[in-house]
Design an enzyme around this catalytic site. Structure first.
Site, short mmCIF file in Angstrom:
data_model
loop_
_atom_site.label_atom_id
_atom_site.label_comp_id
_atom_site.label_asym_id
_atom_site.label_seq_id
_atom_site.Cartn_x
_atom_site.Cartn_y
_atom_site.Cartn_z
N CYS A 381 -0.26 -8.45 3.71
CA CYS A 381 1.15 -8.72 4.02
C CYS A 381 1.28 -9.94 4.95
O CYS A 381 1.09 -11.07 4.50
CB CYS A 381 1.81 -7.48 4.61
SG CYS A 381 3.63 -7.55 4.56
N HIS A 507 0.63 -3.90 0.14
CA HIS A 507 -0.16 -3.06 1.05
C HIS A 507 -1.10 -2.16 0.25
O HIS A 507 -0.75 -1.02 -0.08
CB HIS A 507 0.77 -2.19 1.91
CG HIS A 507 1.49 -2.94 2.98
ND1 HIS A 507 1.00 -3.06 4.27
CD2 HIS A 507 2.66 -3.64 2.95
CE1 HIS A 507 1.85 -3.78 5.00
NE2 HIS A 507 2.86 -4.15 4.22
N GLU A 509 -3.57 -0.50 1.18
CA GLU A 509 -4.08 0.66 1.93
C GLU A 509 -3.36 1.95 1.59
O GLU A 509 -3.87 3.06 1.84
CB GLU A 509 -3.99 0.41 3.44
CG GLU A 509 -2.60 0.37 4.04
CD GLU A 509 -1.98 -1.02 4.07
OE1 GLU A 509 -1.12 -1.27 4.94
OE2 GLU A 509 -2.35 -1.86 3.22
#
EC number: 6.3.4.2
Length: 535
Positions: A381, A507, A509
Site C-alpha cells: 500500500c 493488502h 496480508e
C-alpha cells in the site's frame, strides 16, 4: 436449524475471547459443520476505519470491503473462511441503522427505545449472519467486559435470543481470569465467581467457563468454580499461556470443548479431524532456520497495528521451515546516516501500509537503501507508493517528487487521488475497499509468485500511482507488473535488476492462512532466505 454460540468475557479485557471463539470455530468446521463467526464491538464508532491504530490496532478488511476489528483476521486465519460485512457490528452501526429507520418512518411514529428497537436490530444482525452464509453454527463474540455499561444492549439481545430460538439452539461461553498472586502463592477464583454473578444478574447463565490462567489449575479449583457458578465441572475449561496460538484449538479439543458444544446443541456430527492442524503445530514448534525481516513503520510501538502482516510472514516462514524474527524499526527515526545500522543483519525489508506524512521520508530512505544494496524488499500500500516516489526522485532525478497526499504542492505528484475520490469529503468508509482483480504481466516476479494471469486481492486506499509518469518510469526500468484488468490502475510494481523488489497497492496480508501462505509473502521470505544463504 441454525445453532448460536455467544462468547462473553469477564474480569478484564484481552483475555483471548477472539482466539477461543476462533479455535472453537475451527474444531466445529473440522467436524463437518458450516460455521460462521462475528464480533460485536460496543464502541460508538460506525467502524474502526477512522480510529488510530494506537487505539484499536489493525483495521482488517473483508472481501466485500468492510473495515473491521482485527479479531476477524484471527477468525479467517483459524477457520479458513472469508467473512463479510455482517461479521463485525458496532454500537455506532446499530444506532445509525435504527435512526435511519426512524427518519424514514419505519416505526410508525412510535417511541424508539433501547428495548425493543436497538436489541431487535442486534438480534437481526445475528440471524442475518447465519442466513447469508447458510451456517449450521453462528459464533458471536461480544466485545468488552461483562459489567461495562456499553455492552448491556448486546447482552440483553443475546439473552432474548434463547427465548426466540429455544434453549437447545443457544449456548453461552464465558471467558474469565483466575489470577495468580505471587506474594501469596495462590490462585484466586473470586473474580470469576463475581463475573459470572454479574452475567447471571443480566439473565444469562453460562454453559461453559473458559478460565484464562498463567498457572495450571487443579481439579479442586475447577470443582469450586463449577459449584459457585452452577455448571458441570467438565464445562470448566483451562486456557493457559501457549507457545503458539495455533496450539490452542488442540488444547481445547483435548479438554472436550467441542464435544460439550455438540452435546448441548444436539449436533449430530463426526469427531474433528485435526491431523493437518497437528502437523502445522508440530512444524511451528520445530522450525530449524531463522530469517530476520526489518519492518519499517510508524506504529511499531503497537505490534497489533501490523498483526496480519506479521502472521503472514510467519505463515510464509512455515513453508520453508523458518522462524521469522521481526526487527521493528520506527520510520521516523530513519535517516541517510543511520539506515545501514538500523537494518543491519536484516535478511529482508518490509514497508507496510499507513496514512499521513509521519515517517514517510524515513520509509523513502529505507527503500533507497534496499534498492541500492540489493536487499529483498516488499512494500504494501503506502510501501508501494514510497517505492515509486523513491525511484522517481533518485533514478529519474525528479527532485521534489512526492505524493499529493503528503505534499499537495509537489511539482511531480507521482501518487495522486483516485479520480472517483476527488469530491469526497467524509473520511469514513469512502476508501477503495475490498476485493478487486489484478492482471499480471507474464514473466514478472508477481506472475511467478501467483502462477496466474488474474488474481483477486483486498484493497484499502484513496491514493494511486499517477499514470502521467508511467511511461517515463517504465523507460527508466520500473516494471508495472500488475494492473487493474482495464490497465488504468497500477496494482504491483517491481524492479528487474534486483534479487526481489516487489510492492503492491493492495493488502496481501489479509488473505494468508497458516497452512496456505500468501504468494507474495511466500516468495519474499524465500528471497530473504536465499540472500542470507540459509536455504
Amino acid at each position: 436449524m441454525t445453532k448460536y454460540i455467544f462468547v462473553t468475557g469477564g474480569v478484564v479485557s484481552s483475555l483471548g475471547k477472539g482466539i477461543t471463539a476462533s479455535s472453537l470455530g475451527r474444531l466445529l468446521k473440522n467436524r463437518g459443520l458450516n460455521v460462521t463467526i462475528q464480533k460485536f464491538d460496543p464502541y460508538i464508532n460506525v467502524d474502526p476505519g477512522t480510529m488510530s491504530p494506537y487505539q484499536h490496532g489493525e483495521v482488517f478488511v473483508t472481501d466485500d470491503g468492510a473495515e473491521t476489528d482485527l479479531d476477524l483476521g484471527h477468525y479467517e486465519r483459524f477457520i479458513d473462511i472469508n467473512l463479510n460485512k455482517y461479521s463485525n457490528v458496532t454500537t455506532g452501526k446499530i444506532y445509525s441503522t435504527v435512526l435511519k429507520k426512524e427518519r424514514r418512518g419505519d416505526y410508525l411514529g412510535g417511541t424508539v427505545q433501547v428495548i425493543p428497537h436497538i436489541t431487535n436490530e442486534i438480534k437481526d444482525r445475528v440471524f442475518r449472519a447465519g442466513k447469508e452464509t447458510h451456517a449450521d453454527v453462528v459464533i458471536t463474540e461480544i466485545g468488552g467486559t461483562v459489567g461495562d455499561i456499553e455492552s448491556l444492549p448486546f447482552l440483553e439481545a443475546i439473552r432474548q435470543i434463547k427465548s426466540d430460538v429455544g434453549r437447545d439452539n443457544v449456548m453461552y461461553i464465558h471467558c474469565t481470569l483466575v489470577p495468580y498472586l505471587k506474594a501469596a502463592g495462590e490462585m484466586k477464583t473470586k473474580p470469576t465467581q463475581h463475573s459470572v454473578k454479574e452475567l447471571r444478574s443480566l439473565g444469562i447463565q453460562p454453559n461453559v467457563i473458559v478460565v484464562r490462567t498463567e498457572m495450571p489449575i487443579s481439579q479442586d479449583m475447577k470443582d469450586k468454580i463449577a459449584l459457585f457458578c452452577d455448571i458441570d465441572p467438565k464445562a470448566v475449561i483451562e486456557a493457559g499461556d501457549a507457545d503458539t496460538l495455533y496450539s490452542i484449538p488442540l488444547d481445547l479439543q483435548k479438554q472436550g470443548l467441542d464435544s460439550l458444544v455438540c452435546s448441548h446443541l444436539k449436533l449430530d456430527c463426526r469427531e474433528a479431524d485435526m491431523e493437518e492442524w497437528k502437523e502445522l503445530v508440530k512444524k511451528v514448534k520445530n522450525l530449524s532456520k531463522t530469517v530476520t525481516i526489518a519492518l519499517v513503520g510508524k506504529y511499531v510501538e503497537l505490534p497489533d497495528a501490523y498483526i496480519s502482516v506479521v502472521e503472514s510472514l510467519r505463515h510464509a516462514g512455515y513453508a520453508f521451515d523458518a522462524d521469522i524474527q521481526v526487527k521493528w524499526i520506527n520510520a521516523e527515526e530513519v535517516t541517510e546516516d543511520n539506515v545501514a545500522d538500523l537494518v543491519q543483519n536484516a535478511d529482508g525489508i518490509l514497508v507496510p501500509g499507513g496514512f499521513g506524512d509521519r515517517g514517510v521520508e524515513g520509509k523513502i530512505t529505507t527503500v533507497k537503501y534496499a534498492r541500492e544494496q540489493k536487499i529483498p524488499f516488499f512494500g504494501i500500500c503506502l510501501g508501494m507508493q514510497v517505492a515509486s516516489i523513491e525511484y522517481a526522485r533518485n533514478v529519474l532525478g525528479l527532485e521534489g517528487a512526492h505524493s499529493a497526499e503528503i505534499d499537495p504542492s509537489t511539482p511531480y505528484p507521482i501518487i495522486d487521488l483516485l479520480p472517483e475520490q476527488k469530491d469526497i469529503e467524509d473520511l469514513g468508509g469512502t476508501l477503495r475497499l475490498g476485493l478487486y482483480p489484478c492482471k499480471l504481466q507474464e514473466g514478472s516476479k508477481a506472475y511467478q509468485a501467483y502462477e496466474n494471469e488474474v488474481v483477486y486481492e483486498r484493497h484499502r486506499h484513496r491514493y494511486e500511482f499517477n499514470n502521467e509518469f508511467r511511461q517515463q518510469m517504465e523507460e527508466a526500468g520500473f516494471v508495472f507488473s500488475g494492473t487493474s484488468p482495464d490497465g488504468r490502475l497500477v496494482e504491483i510494481i517491481e524492479l528487474k535488476d534486483h534479487p526481489w523488489f516487489v510492492a503492491s497497492q493492495f493488502h496481501p496480508e489479509f488473505t494468508s492462512r497458516p497452512t496456505r501462505p500468501q504468494a507474495l509473502f511466500r516468495d519474499f521470505v524465500h528471497a530473504s532466505l536465499k540472500t542470507s544463504e540459509k536455504l
